[in-house]
Design a protein around this motif. Sequence first.
Motif, mmCIF file in Angstrom:
data_model
loop_
_atom_site.group_PDB
_atom_site.id
_atom_site.type_symbol
_atom_site.label_atom_id
_atom_site.label_comp_id
_atom_site.label_asym_id
_atom_site.label_seq_id
_atom_site.Cartn_x
_atom_site.Cartn_y
_atom_site.Cartn_z
ATOM 1 N N LEU A 191 0.728 -1.429 -0.054
ATOM 2 C CA LEU A 191 -0.026 0.040 -0.010
ATOM 3 C C LEU A 191 0.957 1.351 0.167
ATOM 4 N N LEU B 270 0.290 3.989 -2.889
ATOM 5 C CA LEU B 270 -0.300 5.167 -2.708
ATOM 6 C C LEU B 270 0.580 6.264 -2.304
ATOM 7 N N TYR C 108 4.284 5.866 -3.165
ATOM 8 C CA TYR C 108 5.205 6.068 -4.370
ATOM 9 C C TYR C 108 6.199 7.002 -4.308
ATOM 10 N N SER D 73 1.595 13.114 -10.790
ATOM 11 C CA SER D 73 1.199 12.207 -9.425
ATOM 12 C C SER D 73 2.532 11.100 -9.635
#
Length: 240
Positions: A52, A56, A58, A114
Motif C-alpha cells: 500500500l 499510494l 510512491y 502524480s
Amino acid sequence: MLKTDRIGEQEEDHFIKGVKDSLPTLFGYISIGIAFGVVGIASNLSTLEITLLSILVYAGAAQFIFCGLYLAGTPASIIILTTFIVNLRHLLMSLTIAPSFTSQSLLRNIGFGSLLTDETFGVAVTKRAQTGTLGPRWMDGQNITAYLAWIAASIIGALIGKWIPNPERLGLDFALTAMFVALLVLSITAANRTKIMHYLQLIGYMAVIIYFLLYFTSTHIAVLVGTVVVATIGVVTEKK
C-alpha cells in the motif's frame, strides 16, 4: 513546422518508446524497491502495508524515511509532515516539465505529476535536452512502467525480507543514494558546458546556504531548506 518534423515528433511520442527509454532505470527501481521491501519487513511492516505504501505514496526516499520513523515510534502527524517536506522537490520537478504539456488537460497533467519521480524526471529532462520536446504518450510509457516496476519490486522485497534479519549489513540502505548518483551522471553526460557550469554554480550555492544554516538549525533541516532554495534558484535561472 515541416512535415518531416511532425513525423519525427510522432515517432518520439509513443507509449512503447517511453517504455524502452525507461528500461535503463528499471534496474535501479528493482534493486531499490527490493531494498525497501526488505527494510520495511525489518521495520515491522506487513507485506500488505509495504504494498500500500508503494501504491499510494510512491516515493522512494519518503518510504525509507517512513520505515525509520515508524520503527522509532514517531507520531503520525510528524511522519506526515516529514514526508510532505521531503517530497516538496516534486513540486519543483513538476513545474520544470509542465511547459511541455500545456496543451494537455488538467487531469492529464495531474497524472503526469502524480507518477513523476526523481528517476522519471531525470529521464525526461535528459530526453528534452536531446530532442527539445516531451510527448504525453511517451511520458505515460515511462511513468507507468516505472510505477508498476516499483510496486512489484517492493512486494518481492517484502517476501524475501523475512529471511534477511539485518539488511544494513548488506548495504541495502545505500541503494537509494546509488540511484541518485546514477541519475546525476546521466544528467551531466547529456548537458553541454554551459549547463554543467550552471550546475556547479548551484552546488556552490547549496554549500554556502547549508553552511550558514548549520549555525541556526539541525543538519536535516539545513539540507531540506537548502535543497528547496537551490532547486528554486535552478528552475528560475535555467537557461534553455
